[in-house]
Design a protein around this motif. Structure first.
Motif, PDB file in Angstrom:
ATOM      1  N   ILE A  66       0.837  -1.198   0.000  1.00  0.00           N
ATOM      2  CA  ILE A  66       0.000   0.000   0.000  1.00  0.00           C
ATOM      3  C   ILE A  66       0.875   1.253   0.000  1.00  0.00           C
ATOM      4  CG2 ILE A  66      -1.861  -1.161   1.269  1.00  0.00           C
ATOM      5  CD1 ILE A  66      -0.956   0.424   3.766  1.00  0.00           C
ATOM      6  N   ASN A  67       0.260   2.355  -0.434  1.00  0.00           N
ATOM      7  CA  ASN A  67       0.796   3.693  -0.176  1.00  0.00           C
ATOM      8  C   ASN A  67       0.025   4.251   1.010  1.00  0.00           C
ATOM      9  OD1 ASN A  67       2.643   3.655  -2.293  1.00  0.00           O
ATOM     10  ND2 ASN A  67       1.205   4.554  -3.757  1.00  0.00           N
ATOM     11  N   LEU A 122       4.533   0.234   1.168  1.00  0.00           N
ATOM     12  CA  LEU A 122       4.600  -0.424   2.479  1.00  0.00           C
ATOM     13  C   LEU A 122       4.024  -1.828   2.349  1.00  0.00           C
ATOM     14  CD1 LEU A 122       4.977  -0.456   5.582  1.00  0.00           C
ATOM     15  CD2 LEU A 122       2.667   0.533   5.745  1.00  0.00           C
ATOM     16  N   SER A 123       4.806  -2.832   2.720  1.00  0.00           N
ATOM     17  CA  SER A 123       4.376  -4.228   2.594  1.00  0.00           C
ATOM     18  C   SER A 123       4.169  -4.844   3.965  1.00  0.00           C
ATOM     19  CB  SER A 123       5.420  -5.037   1.821  1.00  0.00           C
ATOM     20  OG  SER A 123       5.557  -4.554   0.498  1.00  0.00           O
ATOM     21  N   PHE A 124       3.135  -5.662   4.093  1.00  0.00           N
ATOM     22  CA  PHE A 124       2.874  -6.403   5.329  1.00  0.00           C
ATOM     23  C   PHE A 124       1.957  -7.579   5.027  1.00  0.00           C
ATOM     24  CE2 PHE A 124      -0.321  -3.102   5.012  1.00  0.00           C
ATOM     25  CZ  PHE A 124      -1.518  -3.720   5.383  1.00  0.00           C
ATOM     26  N   THR A 125       1.929  -8.523   5.940  1.00  0.00           N
ATOM     27  CA  THR A 125       1.062  -9.691   5.807  1.00  0.00           C
ATOM     28  C   THR A 125      -0.281  -9.375   6.439  1.00  0.00           C
ATOM     29  OG1 THR A 125       2.989 -11.138   5.934  1.00  0.00           O
ATOM     30  CG2 THR A 125       0.845 -12.155   6.232  1.00  0.00           C
ATOM     31  N   LEU A 126      -1.324  -9.454   5.689  1.00  0.00           N
ATOM     32  CA  LEU A 126      -2.655  -9.070   6.153  1.00  0.00           C
ATOM     33  C   LEU A 126      -3.151 -10.051   7.218  1.00  0.00           C
ATOM     34  CD1 LEU A 126      -4.700  -6.851   5.500  1.00  0.00           C
ATOM     35  CD2 LEU A 126      -5.794  -8.421   3.893  1.00  0.00           C
ATOM     36  N   GLU A 165      -4.717   7.910   4.801  1.00  0.00           N
ATOM     37  CA  GLU A 165      -5.033   7.842   3.377  1.00  0.00           C
ATOM     38  C   GLU A 165      -4.298   6.637   2.796  1.00  0.00           C
ATOM     39  OE1 GLU A 165      -4.337  10.408  -0.710  1.00  0.00           O
ATOM     40  OE2 GLU A 165      -4.673  11.506   1.178  1.00  0.00           O
ATOM     41  N   VAL A 166      -5.063   5.687   2.269  1.00  0.00           N
ATOM     42  CA  VAL A 166      -4.500   4.406   1.849  1.00  0.00           C
ATOM     43  C   VAL A 166      -4.835   4.138   0.390  1.00  0.00           C
ATOM     44  CG1 VAL A 166      -4.410   1.927   2.318  1.00  0.00           C
ATOM     45  CG2 VAL A 166      -4.826   3.536   4.195  1.00  0.00           C
ATOM     46  N   GLU A 167      -3.837   3.638  -0.326  1.00  0.00           N
ATOM     47  CA  GLU A 167      -4.051   3.163  -1.697  1.00  0.00           C
ATOM     48  C   GLU A 167      -3.542   1.725  -1.774  1.00  0.00           C
ATOM     49  OE1 GLU A 167      -2.916   4.218  -6.374  1.00  0.00           O
ATOM     50  OE2 GLU A 167      -1.926   5.264  -4.713  1.00  0.00           O
ATOM     51  N   LEU A 168      -4.447   0.799  -2.140  1.00  0.00           N
ATOM     52  CA  LEU A 168      -4.067  -0.611  -2.233  1.00  0.00           C
ATOM     53  C   LEU A 168      -3.450  -0.879  -3.605  1.00  0.00           C
ATOM     54  CD1 LEU A 168      -3.994  -3.449  -1.087  1.00  0.00           C
ATOM     55  CD2 LEU A 168      -6.358  -3.768  -1.856  1.00  0.00           C
ATOM     56  N   LEU A 169      -2.169  -1.281  -3.601  1.00  0.00           N
ATOM     57  CA  LEU A 169      -1.424  -1.457  -4.845  1.00  0.00           C
ATOM     58  C   LEU A 169      -1.374  -2.900  -5.320  1.00  0.00           C
ATOM     59  CD1 LEU A 169       1.642   0.815  -3.967  1.00  0.00           C
ATOM     60  CD2 LEU A 169      -0.402   1.456  -5.262  1.00  0.00           C
TER      61      LEU A 169
END
Length: 401
Positions: A111-112, A129-133, A184-188
């Motif tokens: 995400i941004n 930004l990367s993470f395990t959901l 503010e989130v953008e799912l990439l």
């Protein structure tokens, strides 16, 4: 010394596949906000937003729409109350690629992110930004809301402090205590996590360390149930089998990470008053490293809290023997010995009371024994004197005759 069961088994079940990505927060090794009941196992469904027109055909139109699309997408500029308590809300700014493109728990998402105060003050901006959901790698607001986002969607998330950084706030990023945030989130992107069995040993070690450090962050913020969850995930990584070659040094490094996780998990379980679970964690750590100071120290604390003072003292003495200069062990052992002594004194007093004060009865019995012996000797002397007198009298009478 005291630096770092959910319960000891937290509710979010980790995926069998993980990846090594950077977290939102970093933490050091071994240390000392949200309650786990505030998190649902699954995100709530989107509210139906379909509405009918005016006239007699309204009901028919609504029924037909529901049959064709039982869960229509949320509309832009409409707030979704994610948990139904008005403390975590999401509003779409730009629509994504549809409901089917939503990420799943256990997937790695990218995400941004822009983190702001509610007055618009920008606190942090992160790209890719990367993470395990679902693993607790980020604050709860993100873990919950991103599950409801579509690929390519851009949204605003308003969250109460308890789903963000809580009453303690954060140093990195710098978040004030009890701060409500606007994210503010953008799912990439969203991809399946790699197979642990095929993961190179170096990456597996890095991933386990990453999950453990995230657990340390939870512990430092007082989120002990979430800390247990992160440590459990790290342990699953260290315990996973490998289909690739691993050196002896890498195996030792994995084992070291495992023991640290078990120690930190025991500390978290102690904070949650899960004594049996904490004891098992200490036993597991000592099975790998019998002379591990922290495992011995925490096992001693668990035994003391369970009232097993003799075993606790023995365990702490063993730890102190391994590290004689450790002041924390000294203090804990001194406190425990004093408490044990007081308990024994109270028990002795109780036994005396139950037996009717046997000390007094024994004192009264001794004089009686003395007097009875005295009476026996007097009787013996008297009887002897009478016998001698009788013999003498007989001799006198015989002499006269």
């Amino acid at each position: 010394m005291e630096t770092v069961e959910a319960s000891d088994e937290h509710d979010n079940a980790p995926s069998a596949k993980r990846s090594g990505q950077t977290s939102l927060l970093d933490s050091g090794e071994d240390f000392e906000v949200l309650d786990d009941e505030d998190i649902d196992d699954e995100p709530p469904p989107l509210e139906d937003t379909g509405g009918g027109g005016k006239g007699n055909s309204t009901n028919h139109t609504e029924k037909k729409t529901a049959d064709e699309d039982p869960d229509p997408p949320a509309q832009v500029d409409e707030w979704l109350d994610v948990l139904g308590n008005d403390q975590l809300k999401k509003k779409i700014l730009e629509t994504g690629k549809g409901r089917d493109s939503r990420p799943l728990k256990g997937q790695n998402v990218k995400i941004n992110l822009k983190t702001k105060l509610m007055d618009g003050t920008l606190l942090e901006e992160q790209s890719d930004l990367s993470f395990t959901l679902g693993d607790g790698d980020v604050i709860q607001a993100l873990d919950l809301a991103v599950q409801l986002m579509e690929m390519g969607e851009r949204a605003i998330i308003h969250t109460d402090a308890k789903y963000a950084y809580g009453a303690r706030g954060s140093l990195e990023p710098q978040i004030p205590p009890n701060a409500e945030l606007s994210l503010e989130v953008e799912l990439l992107d969203a991809t399946d996590a790699p197979d642990l069995e095929l993961l190179p040993p170096a990456e597996k070690i890095a991933l386990a360390i990453h999950k453990r450090e995230r657990g340390n962050v939870h512990y430092q913020r007082g989120d002990y149930a979430f800390a247990v969850n992160s440590y459990s995930i790290a342990l699953q990584i260290t315990d996973s089998s490998s289909k690739v070659d691993i050196s002896a040094e890498e195996e030792d490094e994995l084992l070291d990470v495992k023991v640290k996780c078990l120690n930190n998990m025991a500390a978290s379980q102690l904070k949650l008053d899960h004594y049996d679970a904490a004891f098992k964690s200490c036993v597991s750590a000592l099975a790998h490293q019998p002379d591990n100071i922290k495992a011995l120290f925490r096992m001693g604390k668990v035994l003391a809290l369970q009232g097993e003072y003799t075993e606790a003292i023995q365990t702490l003495r063993k730890a102190l023997k391994l590290e004689p200069s450790n002041k924390t062990i000294h203090a804990e052992l001194s406190k425990l010995v004093k408490k044990h002594s007081e308990q024994r004194g109270a028990e002795q007093a109780m036994y005396k009371k139950m037996l009717g004060n046997p000390s007094n009865s024994s004192n009264t019995q001794k004089p009686r024994a003395k007097s009875s012996w005295g009476f026996s000797w007097k009787w013996l002397f008297g009887a002897t004197a009478v016998a001698i007198g009788g013999v003498a009298l007989s001799v006198v009478i015989a002499a006269r005759n």
